[in-house]
Structure formats: C-alpha cells, structure tokens
Design a protein around this motif. Structure first.
Motif, PDB file in Angstrom:
ATOM      1  N   ASP A   1       0.590  -1.206   0.107  1.00 48.89           N
ATOM      2  CA  ASP A   1      -0.008  -0.024   0.096  1.00 48.89           C
ATOM      3  C   ASP A   1       1.027   1.241  -0.119  1.00 48.89           C
ATOM      4  O   ASP A   1       0.610   2.284  -0.742  1.00 48.89           O
ATOM      5  CB  ASP A   1      -1.005  -0.127   1.339  1.00 48.89           C
ATOM      6  CG  ASP A   1      -2.047  -1.104   1.133  1.00 48.89           C
ATOM      7  OD1 ASP A   1      -2.238  -1.703   0.201  1.00 48.89           O
ATOM      8  OD2 ASP A   1      -2.590  -1.295   2.180  1.00 48.89           O
ATOM      9  N   THR A   2       1.874   1.216   0.682  1.00 47.82           N
ATOM     10  CA  THR A   2       2.846   2.304   0.986  1.00 47.82           C
ATOM     11  C   THR A   2       3.431   2.543  -0.342  1.00 47.82           C
ATOM     12  O   THR A   2       3.756   3.779  -1.000  1.00 47.82           O
ATOM     13  CB  THR A   2       4.065   2.120   1.892  1.00 47.82           C
ATOM     14  OG1 THR A   2       3.521   1.874   3.014  1.00 47.82           O
ATOM     15  CG2 THR A   2       4.948   3.510   2.039  1.00 47.82           C
ATOM     16  N   PHE A   3       3.927   1.689  -1.305  1.00 44.80           N
ATOM     17  CA  PHE A   3       4.532   1.763  -2.522  1.00 44.80           C
ATOM     18  C   PHE A   3       3.474   2.612  -3.451  1.00 44.80           C
ATOM     19  O   PHE A   3       3.770   3.351  -4.474  1.00 44.80           O
ATOM     20  CB  PHE A   3       4.922   0.379  -3.220  1.00 44.80           C
ATOM     21  CG  PHE A   3       6.393  -0.089  -2.987  1.00 44.80           C
ATOM     22  CD1 PHE A   3       7.233   0.580  -3.658  1.00 44.80           C
ATOM     23  CD2 PHE A   3       6.589  -0.603  -1.701  1.00 44.80           C
ATOM     24  CE1 PHE A   3       8.590   0.247  -2.941  1.00 44.80           C
ATOM     25  CE2 PHE A   3       7.971  -1.104  -1.378  1.00 44.80           C
ATOM     26  CZ  PHE A   3       8.917  -0.662  -2.102  1.00 44.80           C
ATOM     27  N   GLU A   4       2.199   2.008  -3.405  1.00 46.25           N
ATOM     28  CA  GLU A   4       1.134   2.309  -4.106  1.00 46.25           C
ATOM     29  C   GLU A   4       0.618   3.813  -3.922  1.00 46.25           C
ATOM     30  O   GLU A   4       0.579   4.651  -4.959  1.00 46.25           O
ATOM     31  CB  GLU A   4      -0.163   1.701  -4.212  1.00 46.25           C
ATOM     32  CG  GLU A   4       0.038   0.034  -4.584  1.00 46.25           C
ATOM     33  CD  GLU A   4       0.277   0.044  -5.887  1.00 46.25           C
ATOM     34  OE1 GLU A   4      -0.156   0.679  -6.872  1.00 46.25           O
ATOM     35  OE2 GLU A   4       1.184  -1.105  -6.407  1.00 46.25           O
ATOM     36  N   ASN A   5       0.942   4.156  -2.672  1.00 48.31           N
ATOM     37  CA  ASN A   5       0.543   5.520  -2.401  1.00 48.31           C
ATOM     38  C   ASN A   5       1.900   6.503  -2.943  1.00 48.31           C
ATOM     39  O   ASN A   5       1.435   7.535  -3.377  1.00 48.31           O
ATOM     40  CB  ASN A   5       0.647   5.795  -0.815  1.00 48.31           C
ATOM     41  CG  ASN A   5      -0.637   5.045  -0.262  1.00 48.31           C
ATOM     42  OD1 ASN A   5      -1.797   5.123  -1.032  1.00 48.31           O
ATOM     43  ND2 ASN A   5      -0.613   5.011   0.878  1.00 48.31           N
ATOM     44  N   ILE A   6       3.001   6.020  -2.978  1.00 45.44           N
ATOM     45  CA  ILE A   6       4.090   6.841  -3.508  1.00 45.44           C
ATOM     46  C   ILE A   6       3.936   6.755  -4.940  1.00 45.44           C
ATOM     47  O   ILE A   6       4.113   7.929  -5.532  1.00 45.44           O
ATOM     48  CB  ILE A   6       5.294   5.985  -3.109  1.00 45.44           C
ATOM     49  CG1 ILE A   6       5.678   6.306  -1.667  1.00 45.44           C
ATOM     50  CG2 ILE A   6       6.314   6.773  -3.919  1.00 45.44           C
ATOM     51  CD1 ILE A   6       7.118   5.880  -1.135  1.00 45.44           C
ATOM     52  N   GLU A   7       3.640   5.768  -5.712  1.00 47.21           N
ATOM     53  CA  GLU A   7       3.639   5.721  -6.910  1.00 47.21           C
ATOM     54  C   GLU A   7       2.340   6.654  -7.443  1.00 47.21           C
ATOM     55  O   GLU A   7       2.441   7.313  -8.606  1.00 47.21           O
ATOM     56  CB  GLU A   7       3.117   4.241  -7.395  1.00 47.21           C
ATOM     57  CG  GLU A   7       3.513   3.967  -8.905  1.00 47.21           C
ATOM     58  CD  GLU A   7       3.603   2.545  -9.170  1.00 47.21           C
ATOM     59  OE1 GLU A   7       3.956   2.216 -10.308  1.00 47.21           O
ATOM     60  OE2 GLU A   7       3.098   1.585  -8.400  1.00 47.21           O
ATOM     61  N   THR A   8       1.223   6.760  -6.703  1.00 40.20           N
ATOM     62  CA  THR A   8       0.072   7.792  -7.223  1.00 40.20           C
ATOM     63  C   THR A   8       0.403   8.916  -6.701  1.00 40.20           C
ATOM     64  O   THR A   8      -0.870   9.797  -6.695  1.00 40.20           O
ATOM     65  CB  THR A   8      -1.214   7.007  -6.710  1.00 40.20           C
ATOM     66  OG1 THR A   8      -1.137   6.721  -5.359  1.00 40.20           O
ATOM     67  CG2 THR A   8      -1.696   5.579  -7.415  1.00 40.20           C
ATOM     68  N   LYS A   9       1.293   9.177  -5.898  1.00 39.80           N
ATOM     69  CA  LYS A   9       1.623  10.556  -5.277  1.00 39.80           C
ATOM     70  C   LYS A   9       0.734  10.902  -4.183  1.00 39.80           C
ATOM     71  O   LYS A   9       0.713  12.067  -3.946  1.00 39.80           O
ATOM     72  CB  LYS A   9       1.634  11.668  -6.500  1.00 39.80           C
ATOM     73  CG  LYS A   9       2.237  11.343  -7.674  1.00 39.80           C
ATOM     74  CD  LYS A   9       3.841  11.084  -7.559  1.00 39.80           C
ATOM     75  CE  LYS A   9       4.536  10.911  -8.750  1.00 39.80           C
ATOM     76  NZ  LYS A   9       5.871  10.370  -8.586  1.00 39.80           N
ATOM     77  N   LYS A  10       0.252   9.981  -3.593  1.00 37.92           N
ATOM     78  CA  LYS A  10      -0.485  10.346  -2.107  1.00 37.92           C
ATOM     79  C   LYS A  10       0.624  10.591  -1.130  1.00 37.92           C
ATOM     80  O   LYS A  10       0.205  11.265  -0.246  1.00 37.92           O
ATOM     81  CB  LYS A  10      -1.455   9.167  -1.664  1.00 37.92           C
ATOM     82  CG  LYS A  10      -2.654   8.703  -2.572  1.00 37.92           C
ATOM     83  CD  LYS A  10      -3.469   7.587  -2.199  1.00 37.92           C
ATOM     84  CE  LYS A  10      -4.488   7.289  -3.084  1.00 37.92           C
ATOM     85  NZ  LYS A  10      -5.140   5.977  -2.727  1.00 37.92           N
ATOM     86  N   ILE A  11       1.696  10.183  -1.431  1.00 38.46           N
ATOM     87  CA  ILE A  11       2.769  10.562  -0.538  1.00 38.46           C
ATOM     88  C   ILE A  11       3.639  11.095  -1.357  1.00 38.46           C
ATOM     89  O   ILE A  11       4.321  10.693  -2.423  1.00 38.46           O
ATOM     90  CB  ILE A  11       3.669   9.047   0.214  1.00 38.46           C
ATOM     91  CG1 ILE A  11       2.704   8.312   1.088  1.00 38.46           C
ATOM     92  CG2 ILE A  11       4.917   9.603   0.842  1.00 38.46           C
ATOM     93  CD1 ILE A  11       3.283   7.167   1.349  1.00 38.46           C
ATOM     94  N   GLU A  12       4.138  12.252  -1.027  1.00 41.10           N
ATOM     95  CA  GLU A  12       4.959  13.202  -2.074  1.00 41.10           C
ATOM     96  C   GLU A  12       6.434  12.647  -2.158  1.00 41.10           C
ATOM     97  O   GLU A  12       6.959  12.734  -1.159  1.00 41.10           O
ATOM     98  CB  GLU A  12       4.587  14.801  -1.458  1.00 41.10           C
ATOM     99  CG  GLU A  12       5.400  15.757  -2.568  1.00 41.10           C
ATOM    100  CD  GLU A  12       5.256  17.029  -2.133  1.00 41.10           C
ATOM    101  OE1 GLU A  12       6.087  17.873  -2.865  1.00 41.10           O
ATOM    102  OE2 GLU A  12       4.646  17.538  -1.263  1.00 41.10           O
ATOM    103  N   VAL A  13       6.903  12.584  -3.404  1.00 41.06           N
ATOM    104  CA  VAL A  13       8.144  12.110  -3.540  1.00 41.06           C
ATOM    105  C   VAL A  13       8.563  12.756  -4.837  1.00 41.06           C
ATOM    106  O   VAL A  13       8.017  12.799  -5.934  1.00 41.06           O
ATOM    107  CB  VAL A  13       8.251  10.592  -3.788  1.00 41.06           C
ATOM    108  CG1 VAL A  13       9.927  10.197  -4.007  1.00 41.06           C
ATOM    109  CG2 VAL A  13       7.643   9.758  -2.763  1.00 41.06           C
TER     110      VAL A  13
END
Length: 317
Positions: free
Chosen positions: A142-154
């Motif tokens: 889920d954390t990887f998906e959130n980064i990939e979909t920019k829910k977690i800003e990277v």
C-alpha cells in the motif's frame, strides 16, 4: 545530504528515491520508530513488551530465511547470520517510543552484498526494509502504491528515475514470494502483543494507527492441521533410543530416507510399544501416527498403533 536517522518506512523510500545515496548508507541511517501510547506504562518494560521485542527479533530471522529461499526453521541460520541480523532497541526516557536499528550494520550490509544472493543496491534496501520494517507485506505494498500515485509526495530527480522503476519492480517480484509467510504473521502478532494486554493502548507509526480494540479484531487465528501417517518405517539402530525420566525417544526412517522421532511414555500401553521397538532395532515396522500442527509447528504426535512383521504380516505385503 546531511546525516540524519530514518525513523519510518515512508521516510526510507523517499530518502532513497530523492537523493543520490548508496544502499549501504541508507541502511546505516535506519532507526525505525514505533510508538505505544500506553495509558498505564511510561518508559517501562513489562512482560508483553519484553516478549514483543524477542518475537520481533525472531521474525527478523524468519524473514531472512524466507527471502533467501530457505526453510523457515531457525536451525538453518548460522551464528554469523544471526549476529548480522540482530537488532538493537531503544526506549526513550519518559516515553514509550521504541526504536529499532541493526546492531552490527556493517555485518548486515556485508551479509547481503557478499552472501549467497549477492544482492544489488536496490535489493539491499528492500531486504533491509522488509527484515527490520514494522509493516506487513500488504501494508508495505500500500505504501508503494501511495508513492506511485503521489498520495505520498516524492520528488524523484531525473538521475534517479531508473532507481525508482527498479525499486518498484523488484518489490513486486519479492511480494509474490513473501505473501502469507510465517515471518510476516509473526512480526504483526509481536507488534500487537502489548495491544492485547493493555486496554486503551495504541500503536502508532507514520503509516498507520492501531488501537487495542482494532488489534483484537485483526488477531489471526492459529492454523491447526492434523496429518495421518501410515506406512512402513525402519527403526534406526544406529541412533538407537534415548531415555529420560518420563519418555523414551526412538528414531524412524521412511522410504525416502528421511528420519523423525517418536516419543513413548512410561505407561502400560507405551511400555508394550517400547519393547516391540527395542526388539525391532534395525528392522522394519508398520506405524499408524497422527501429527497435530499449529501454524506449521508440530505440537503433538499421537501413536495409534505400531506393528511388527510377526504380529501383522499382511501389512508388510
């Protein structure tokens, strides 16, 4: 970038993707933080917390075995591997914050880079994250998906785009082989142990919050299995039998050459069976055995019957 501790999994991923940093350096910065907001205890350790730390460490050993494709049994770990995989824990004064980091970080890096797998930088980062990290494989995905979909800003520099692609694809490959593994369940059960013991306790990480009530609802029921073994076995005459105050242990060898033990008590029925096995050392016997397992671990062996060739010759045809 200036040296600082990495206290969460999200932080580790962002640091690795946003900076030109080696796998060895990023692993050295790991100091994951898990916070128990316990209304009863502050900066103290009680049995549930002590057990949690011990079981968390054990799950780290199991995780390494799973990742390297070995059987999930601690006897398959060398002393050197156990040393390299050992964590150190810190509890801050006046708080219930527990931080985890590798005790011998250089040994850990060497284990992954020079070991059987000869892992590259991306694999080292992911393995460190999976082994020492507090999230389940599902939550990690889920954390990887959130980064990939920019829910977690990277913010990934152009120079690190390939690193980003490799990180995700490598994790996806690992994920297929690690779902439902023993270590994953053990780690989550360990982390939830203080939540089962103290009402109104809350476990907080950067990625999730779990209350005592939620932990009880999420509690995984043990998998109980019963296996029946019937067939011909040779009583191992080389290993013989070993006796203690209450039990006598015999070793049997199946057709495939695999051996296992059976234990007999000092009651009347088992005494008859012991005599039969002693008489048939190095010979073939017929065994009817029931094995009970809990989460894949043998908990009990029930002997339904043992026969030799003289008593039941039709079983040996």
């Amino acid at each position: 970038m200036k040296k600082q501790e990495i206290e969460s999994i999200e932080e580790l991923l962002k640091t690795y993707l946003e900076n030109d940093i080696s796998a060895e350096e990023i692993v050295k910065k790991i100091n994951f933080k898990i916070l128990y907001e316990d209304p009863i205890l502050k900066g103290e350790l009680t049995t549930p917390y002590i057990e949690m730390l011990s079981e968390y460490q054990e799950s780290v050993f199991y995780a390494y075995l799973a990742i390297t494709g070995r059987k999930e049994n601690l006897v398959f770990l060398t002393d050197e591997e156990k040393s390299a995989l050992s964590l150190k824990f810190k509890i801050d004064d006046g708080s219930d914050i527990i931080q985890t980091a590798f005790e011998k970080i250089d040994n850990f890096n060497d284990l992954l880079k020079e070991g059987v797998q000869k892992m590259n930088g991306t694999q080292v980062v992911l393995v460190a994250l999976i082994i020492a990290g507090y999230l389940s494989i599902d939550k990690l995905a889920d954390t990887f998906e959130n980064i990939e979909t920019k829910k977690i800003e990277v913010t990934v520099p152009i120079a690190n785009i390939e690193r980003e692609k490799e990180l995700y694809s490598t994790f996806k490959d690992m994920q297929k082989n690690l779902l439902n593994n023993k270590f994953d369940r053990k780690k989550q059960e360990a982390l939830h142990k203080p939540l089962y013991s103290y009402p109104n306790n809350t476990l907080k990480t950067q990625e999730e919050v779990i209350t005592s009530e939620q932990a009880k609802e999420l509690k995984i029921k043990p998998v109980i299995e019963t296996e029946n073994i019937k067939g011909l076995y040779m009583v191992d005459g080389v290993k013989g039998a070993s006796e203690s105050r209450s039990l006598t242990t015999f070793w049997l060898i199946n057709k495939a050459g695999k051996d296992f033990s059976i234990q007999l008590k000092n009651n009347e029925l088992d005494t008859m069976r012991k005599n039969l096995l002693f008489e048939n050392m190095g010979k073939i016997i017929y065994l009817d055995l029931e094995i009970k397992k809990k989460d894949g671990v043998i908990k009990n062996k029930i002997i339904n019957a043992i026969y030799d060739k003289n008593s039941n010759p039709e079983l040996f045809i």
